[in-house]
Structure formats: structure tokens, C-alpha cells
Design a protein around this motif. Sequence first.
Motif, mmCIF file in Angstrom:
data_model
loop_
_atom_site.group_PDB
_atom_site.id
_atom_site.type_symbol
_atom_site.label_atom_id
_atom_site.label_comp_id
_atom_site.label_asym_id
_atom_site.label_seq_id
_atom_site.Cartn_x
_atom_site.Cartn_y
_atom_site.Cartn_z
ATOM 1 N N TYR A 234 0.886 -1.255 0.192
ATOM 2 C CA TYR A 234 -0.025 -0.042 -0.060
ATOM 3 C C TYR A 234 1.004 1.327 -0.037
ATOM 4 O O TYR A 234 0.387 2.185 -0.353
ATOM 5 C CB TYR A 234 -0.904 -0.068 1.323
ATOM 6 N N TYR A 235 2.255 1.080 0.466
ATOM 7 C CA TYR A 235 3.006 2.306 0.543
ATOM 8 C C TYR A 235 3.836 2.597 -0.639
ATOM 9 O O TYR A 235 3.706 3.983 -1.002
ATOM 10 C CB TYR A 235 4.008 1.969 1.598
ATOM 11 N N GLN A 236 4.006 1.834 -1.679
ATOM 12 C CA GLN A 236 4.639 1.945 -2.980
ATOM 13 C C GLN A 236 3.871 1.512 -4.001
ATOM 14 O O GLN A 236 4.584 0.568 -4.804
ATOM 15 C CB GLN A 236 6.122 1.770 -2.824
ATOM 16 N N PRO A 237 2.783 1.781 -4.365
ATOM 17 C CA PRO A 237 1.841 1.068 -5.534
ATOM 18 C C PRO A 237 2.398 1.424 -6.890
ATOM 19 O O PRO A 237 2.527 0.507 -7.827
ATOM 20 C CB PRO A 237 0.528 1.425 -5.432
ATOM 21 N N THR A 275 -4.323 -2.854 -6.230
ATOM 22 C CA THR A 275 -3.820 -2.020 -6.918
ATOM 23 C C THR A 275 -4.285 -1.551 -8.200
ATOM 24 O O THR A 275 -4.210 -0.465 -8.449
ATOM 25 C CB THR A 275 -2.294 -2.283 -7.117
ATOM 26 N N MET A 276 -5.366 -2.035 -8.825
ATOM 27 C CA MET A 276 -5.682 -1.614 -9.940
ATOM 28 C C MET A 276 -6.699 -0.445 -9.816
ATOM 29 O O MET A 276 -7.363 0.180 -10.777
ATOM 30 C CB MET A 276 -6.106 -2.860 -10.951
ATOM 31 N N LYS A 315 -2.301 5.319 0.157
ATOM 32 C CA LYS A 315 -1.291 6.317 -0.169
ATOM 33 C C LYS A 315 -2.191 7.409 -0.939
ATOM 34 O O LYS A 315 -3.171 6.945 -1.478
ATOM 35 C CB LYS A 315 -0.383 5.850 -1.308
ATOM 36 N N ILE A 316 -1.892 8.870 -0.714
ATOM 37 C CA ILE A 316 -2.845 9.505 -1.242
ATOM 38 C C ILE A 316 -2.154 10.650 -2.428
ATOM 39 O O ILE A 316 -1.057 11.207 -1.806
ATOM 40 C CB ILE A 316 -3.850 10.666 -0.336
ATOM 41 N N ALA A 359 -6.265 11.097 -5.718
ATOM 42 C CA ALA A 359 -6.179 9.835 -5.983
ATOM 43 C C ALA A 359 -5.953 9.143 -4.552
ATOM 44 O O ALA A 359 -4.851 9.408 -4.144
ATOM 45 C CB ALA A 359 -5.483 9.322 -7.123
ATOM 46 N N ILE A 360 -7.042 8.461 -4.040
ATOM 47 C CA ILE A 360 -6.766 7.375 -2.945
ATOM 48 C C ILE A 360 -6.331 6.357 -3.570
ATOM 49 O O ILE A 360 -7.352 5.491 -4.255
ATOM 50 C CB ILE A 360 -7.968 7.456 -1.996
#
Length: 386
Positions: A234-237, A275-276, A315-316, A359-360
Motif C-alpha cells: 500500500y505504501y509504494q503502489p 492496486t488496479m 497512499k494519497i 487519488a486515494i
Amino acid sequence: MKLDKNKILEKVAHHKTPFYLYNLTLLEETLETAKKAAKKYNYHVHYALKANCDERVLNLISQSGFGADCVSGNEILKAIETGFSKENIAFAGVGKTDDEINIGLDNDIFTFNCESIQEIEVINELAAKKGKIAPIALRINPNVNANTHKYITTGLEENKFGINRWEFEKVIQVIQNASNIKLKGLHFHIGSQIVDLSAYRSLCIKVNEIQNWFVENHILLEHINVGGGLGIDYYQPDINPIVDFEGFFAIFNDFLELQPHQELHFELGRALVATMGDLITKVLYIKNGQRTNFAITDAGMTELIRPALYQAYHKIDNVSKQDETSDQFYDVVGPICESSDCFGKRVKLPLTERGDILAIRCAGAYGEVMANNYNLREKAEVVFIQ
Ligand code: LLP
């Protein structure tokens, strides 16, 4: 895969925010990678529908040849409707109703993953009424810690899921006296968003022990199902848009002792679809709080409940600001009347203004499916990009 800010802004011009944006190219690449990695060991992957039930998404996943993992009668019907083959549908769930069991029986699904003695007895009775033999697997509680959030930990004895070790003798007795069920396999699922993969090694070792008990008792099992739970980054998509499926399956190849001809099944949800998906939202207001600035968005916990429910990190990104450095801090919050309606505290963003688009990230799993209409909110649209 880097966020294409221009493509997102093009969609914003034509669709009302907030909306879920699903990147079908990334989905296809993820499916292809997972499929290739599983094929190497001849493993069977069922997609856990609960993660994302969008029709286009389901069509793509079924076309890629995955089976389905369902937790309700409606999910079974949806899986069939969207092209999953009935004989590849696993039905899990600690509280299956009689109607739902009948849906499974009528459709001759792959297996009912049973979680209690009473459930086995009910399935036997209902199958008898239809003159059928129900294929079942025993969902075993292996008492293995998944090292994840306590609300999504499922494989500890304190959890409601599965049959515990001390019930095995009784379960086998019940199965031997039930003529309308056939024991086909063992099922496990220890939790979700598992990133410490040593938990899976511990699971394999536990499964080996449990399997030995069944072998010693001359009970043959056609398959083992180790569930899902594989976590994503979730941190570095942008750096890790697709999880390391090869490394994941290799753990099972290295540590799980399968019997000859025994199949190994998985039920992956999040790792295939998280992630998509992004949740695209507009900043309504910037408000100076006592200690922080709030960026108030038109999306809220009604569209993505994970931060409120599990203190989950997403991530935002500010899509409206192309190349500016992120040097401001905001609490990004939604419009819902709850203080837990917060997507992130002290989020580092470029200077953010009313009307900016955020973008969330990684909202493809457990976003849309967990949406609700609290405060009488409308259901957010789903928009696709290639
Ligand atoms: N199999 C069973 C029996 C399950 O209970 C689950 C998820 C899965 C497979 C798929 O797990 P996955 O690969 O997606 O981790 N709403 C929570 C997650 C709940 C997961 C429930 N069970 C969240 O947003 O993190």
C-alpha cells in the motif's frame, strides 16, 4: 505503473466525483503474472469475489481461467453469471443459510468449506433431500498468527472461524455417519493483508502436522486449500504494482508436503485486484484546524471504509498538481459525520486547494464492495481506464 494524472483528469471532466477508477490493463497484467506463477506448480487459484464484485472485473478474471471463492449464495450466483465454472466454485463462510446451501447444491459446486459440526449435519440433511452427495472440505483453525490487523486475523483459536483440533475425532464420526456428504479436502485461511510471509511457512508446517493426523487415521484427501491473504504494498503502489506471486507460491512448494496426486488450492482476493483501483475525489474545502490543515474531500468512509475500520494506510496523491514538491501536511478527511471519517493524518501533499483532484490509491479491493449509503449518500460510479 506510474499514476497517469492526465488520464485521470480526462475522466474527471466527464464523471462526477467521487468515483472508483479501475485500470483494466494493470488488472490483466496482474492476472497474467499470477496465472503464470501458479501454473509452474500446477496450483489452482480461486478468486475471492468478496474483494471486488464489479461485473467487468469478474468477467476478466473468469476469462483468465480462475476459479471462484464465494461467501454467500449471491456471490455463487454472481460467479456463475460472470462466467466462472460451477465446478471451480468453493463456498466458504461461518454462517451459511439453508437457502445458500441449497444454491450450492443445485449448482453442483466444487466444495462447501465447512466450519462447524452443525453445519456439516445441515448440509448432509439438505443434500439428502435433493438426493445428492455434497462435496465438503473441513475448514480447520490452525492457530497460526498471521501478524496482521486483529479484525482481519482469522486463524487463531480465539477467532470464530474453522474447526479446532480438539473437535477432529467428533467431526470424523459425524462424517462417517453422514451418507450425503463426501469429505474431499482440508481448508485453511489465516487472515488478510499478510506481508510477513513467514506466517505462510508456519501455516505449511501446521498443515503438514494436521494432514499427518488424517493420514494416520486412513482418511484420504483430494485437495488442500490454503486460502488467501497475500498482502500488497500500500505504501509504494507505483514501484510494486504487482505482488511477488512467484515468491508466494514457492513457499508452499518448499514447505508444504502434499500427498501423491493431491491438489493445492488458493483463494486470492486483494492481491489480484487492490492496486488496479483508485478512489478519485475532489477537494471541497481547505480548513485550518488548531494543529493541522484539513483537506475535506467529497469521498468519505462510505466509499472506502478501510482507514476508519482498520486504521489502514492508503497512499494519497494530488492529481491536479503535476510536478510540485510535496511539502505541506493535511489531514485528508471526508464529509461524513464521524471523526473516524479520515483517509490519512499528516499526509504530505503539494499545496492543495479547493477543486483539486486526489487519488486515494489501492482501493480496488474491499473498497466498492464495502461501500454503504450512510448519510443517504449515493453509490459512487465505477469508471474504467485501459
Ligand atoms: N478466503 C477466505 C476464507 C477469506 O475469508 C478471505 C478474506 C479470502 C479468502 C481472501 O482474502 P484476501 O486474499 O483478499 O486477503 N475487508 C478487509 C479484508 C477482509 C478479508 C476477509 N476474508 C480489508 O479491507 O482489509
